[in-house]
Write a protein that holds these residues in place. Structure first.
Motif, PDB file in Angstrom:
ATOM      1  N   ASP A   1      40.595 -31.736  28.654  1.00 54.64           N
ATOM      2  CA  ASP A   1      41.821 -31.960  29.160  1.00 54.64           C
ATOM      3  C   ASP A   1      41.809 -33.094  30.115  1.00 54.64           C
ATOM      4  N   ARG A   2      41.044 -33.089  31.187  1.00 52.63           N
ATOM      5  CA  ARG A   2      40.687 -34.324  31.890  1.00 52.63           C
ATOM      6  C   ARG A   2      40.372 -35.536  31.536  1.00 52.63           C
ATOM      7  N   TRP A   3      39.554 -35.476  30.347  1.00 54.41           N
ATOM      8  CA  TRP A   3      39.060 -36.556  29.811  1.00 54.41           C
ATOM      9  C   TRP A   3      40.303 -37.010  28.945  1.00 54.41           C
ATOM     10  N   VAL A   4      40.967 -36.246  28.223  1.00 62.74           N
ATOM     11  CA  VAL A   4      42.155 -37.076  27.364  1.00 62.74           C
ATOM     12  C   VAL A   4      43.406 -37.334  28.211  1.00 62.74           C
TER      13      VAL A   4
ATOM     14  N   VAL B   1      46.001 -32.242  19.051  1.00 63.22           N
ATOM     15  CA  VAL B   1      45.270 -31.402  18.234  1.00 63.22           C
ATOM     16  C   VAL B   1      44.006 -30.683  18.750  1.00 63.22           C
ATOM     17  N   ARG B   2      44.267 -30.594  20.323  1.00 65.31           N
ATOM     18  CA  ARG B   2      43.251 -29.961  21.050  1.00 65.31           C
ATOM     19  C   ARG B   2      42.864 -28.757  20.731  1.00 65.31           C
ATOM     20  N   GLU B   3      43.624 -27.648  20.229  1.00 69.23           N
ATOM     21  CA  GLU B   3      43.203 -26.337  19.897  1.00 69.23           C
ATOM     22  C   GLU B   3      42.265 -26.295  18.604  1.00 69.23           C
ATOM     23  N   GLU B   4      42.729 -27.351  17.566  1.00 66.35           N
ATOM     24  CA  GLU B   4      41.862 -27.419  16.390  1.00 66.35           C
ATOM     25  C   GLU B   4      40.512 -28.098  16.740  1.00 66.35           C
ATOM     26  N   LEU B   5      40.379 -29.264  17.342  1.00 65.52           N
ATOM     27  CA  LEU B   5      39.209 -29.969  18.016  1.00 65.52           C
ATOM     28  C   LEU B   5      38.276 -28.649  18.774  1.00 65.52           C
ATOM     29  N   LEU B   6      38.721 -27.903  19.501  1.00 65.69           N
ATOM     30  CA  LEU B   6      38.106 -27.142  20.495  1.00 65.69           C
ATOM     31  C   LEU B   6      37.875 -25.599  19.809  1.00 65.69           C
ATOM     32  N   LEU B   7      38.205 -25.486  18.651  1.00 62.96           N
ATOM     33  CA  LEU B   7      37.893 -24.352  17.814  1.00 62.96           C
ATOM     34  C   LEU B   7      36.723 -23.451  17.940  1.00 62.96           C
ATOM     35  N   VAL B   8      35.689 -24.510  18.060  1.00 67.91           N
ATOM     36  CA  VAL B   8      34.103 -24.179  18.218  1.00 67.91           C
ATOM     37  C   VAL B   8      34.320 -23.381  19.568  1.00 67.91           C
ATOM     38  N   LEU B   9      34.882 -23.479  20.564  1.00 69.25           N
ATOM     39  CA  LEU B   9      34.890 -22.462  21.680  1.00 69.25           C
ATOM     40  C   LEU B   9      35.200 -21.091  21.467  1.00 69.25           C
ATOM     41  N   GLU B  10      36.122 -20.900  20.448  1.00 63.25           N
ATOM     42  CA  GLU B  10      36.507 -19.489  20.236  1.00 63.25           C
ATOM     43  C   GLU B  10      35.687 -18.830  19.118  1.00 63.25           C
ATOM     44  N   TYR B  11      34.890 -19.815  18.371  1.00 61.77           N
ATOM     45  CA  TYR B  11      34.040 -19.489  17.200  1.00 61.77           C
ATOM     46  C   TYR B  11      32.911 -20.476  17.477  1.00 61.77           C
ATOM     47  N   PRO B  12      31.784 -19.871  18.389  1.00 63.07           N
ATOM     48  CA  PRO B  12      30.637 -20.756  18.595  1.00 63.07           C
ATOM     49  C   PRO B  12      29.765 -20.988  17.448  1.00 63.07           C
ATOM     50  N   TRP B  13      29.913 -20.083  16.581  1.00 62.79           N
ATOM     51  CA  TRP B  13      28.888 -20.403  15.141  1.00 62.79           C
ATOM     52  C   TRP B  13      29.271 -21.360  14.433  1.00 62.79           C
ATOM     53  N   LEU B  14      30.392 -21.893  14.590  1.00 62.79           N
ATOM     54  CA  LEU B  14      30.960 -23.028  13.914  1.00 62.79           C
ATOM     55  C   LEU B  14      30.060 -24.387  13.985  1.00 62.79           C
ATOM     56  N   PRO B  15      29.818 -24.954  12.932  1.00 58.69           N
ATOM     57  CA  PRO B  15      29.211 -26.126  13.296  1.00 58.69           C
ATOM     58  C   PRO B  15      29.744 -27.590  13.902  1.00 58.69           C
ATOM     59  N   LEU B  16      29.260 -28.331  14.621  1.00 54.22           N
ATOM     60  CA  LEU B  16      29.680 -29.208  15.358  1.00 54.22           C
ATOM     61  C   LEU B  16      30.000 -30.561  14.431  1.00 54.22           C
ATOM     62  N   HIS B  17      29.546 -30.590  13.060  1.00 55.28           N
ATOM     63  CA  HIS B  17      29.496 -31.470  12.496  1.00 55.28           C
ATOM     64  C   HIS B  17      30.353 -31.207  10.968  1.00 55.28           C
ATOM     65  N   ASN B  18      30.767 -32.069  10.117  1.00 52.98           N
ATOM     66  CA  ASN B  18      31.156 -31.738   8.889  1.00 52.98           C
ATOM     67  C   ASN B  18      29.933 -32.165   7.737  1.00 52.98           C
ATOM     68  N   ASN B  19      28.837 -32.162   7.961  1.00 53.82           N
ATOM     69  CA  ASN B  19      27.706 -32.777   7.076  1.00 53.82           C
ATOM     70  C   ASN B  19      27.966 -31.802   5.647  1.00 53.82           C
ATOM     71  N   LEU B  20      27.990 -30.390   5.730  1.00 53.73           N
ATOM     72  CA  LEU B  20      27.995 -29.610   4.758  1.00 53.73           C
ATOM     73  C   LEU B  20      29.345 -29.862   3.979  1.00 53.73           C
ATOM     74  N   SER B  21      30.431 -30.159   4.509  1.00 51.83           N
ATOM     75  CA  SER B  21      31.820 -30.529   3.710  1.00 51.83           C
ATOM     76  C   SER B  21      31.309 -31.728   2.912  1.00 51.83           C
ATOM     77  N   GLU B  22      30.767 -32.861   3.708  1.00 52.45           N
ATOM     78  CA  GLU B  22      30.466 -33.897   2.914  1.00 52.45           C
ATOM     79  C   GLU B  22      29.422 -33.832   1.961  1.00 52.45           C
TER      80      GLU B  22
END
Length: 142
Positions: free
Chosen positions: A21-24, A43-64
């Motif tokens: 929040d401070r940064w944006v 899109v804050r909630e979508e970007l920080l979804l990893v905070l609610e689900y820490p096992w989510l990857p921080l990249h989209n390499n798998l999707s690519e």
């Protein structure tokens, strides 16, 4: 963020939300950058979804990687001639990729479904099992 993924705590989650929040919300003298920062807050909630689900990857390499084979085939074949053809190609490509991810032979899966034998579990079941979601739901009594 990676440290949080390894050991998520509520205190660290709140700190990461505050840092974001401070940064944006900071004011800058560049209108284009200020506009982009504002879009991030939307899109804050979508970007920080990893905070609610820490096992989510921080990249989209798998999707690519998932679409790479599909893109190559489309370039070589020149695409499809109809919307139905595109839908069929996309559906079968998705089924094939999902089978491969879960160690299931695509040909055997199709044969199993077309003959009605149903010896191979449904892909949805395999996906849920691999995600650990079923165990979470069952252990929480939901």
């Amino acid at each position: 963020m990676e440290a949080y993924q390894k050991n998520p705590t509520d205190k660290e989650k709140q700190k990461l939300y505050q840092d974001f929040d401070r940064w944006v919300t900071q004011r800058v003298n560049y209108p284009a950058l200020q506009s982009e920062l504002g879009k991030l807050m939307v899109v804050r909630e979508e970007l920080l979804l990893v905070l609610e689900y820490p096992w989510l990857p921080l990249h989209n390499n798998l999707s690519e990687r998932q679409i790479r084979e599909y893109v190559k085939r489309r370039k070589v074949s020149g695409g499809t001639r109809s919307k139905l053809g595109r839908k069929c190609r996309d559906t079968f490509a998705s089924l094939k990729k999902t089978c491969k991810q879960h160690g299931v032979s695509f040909a055997k899966y199709l044969r199993d479904r077309l003959t009605g034998v149903n010896m191979i579990p449904r892909l949805g079941h395999l996906i849920l099992k691999a995600s650990g979601y079923q165990e979470t739901v069952l252990s929480n009594g939901i």
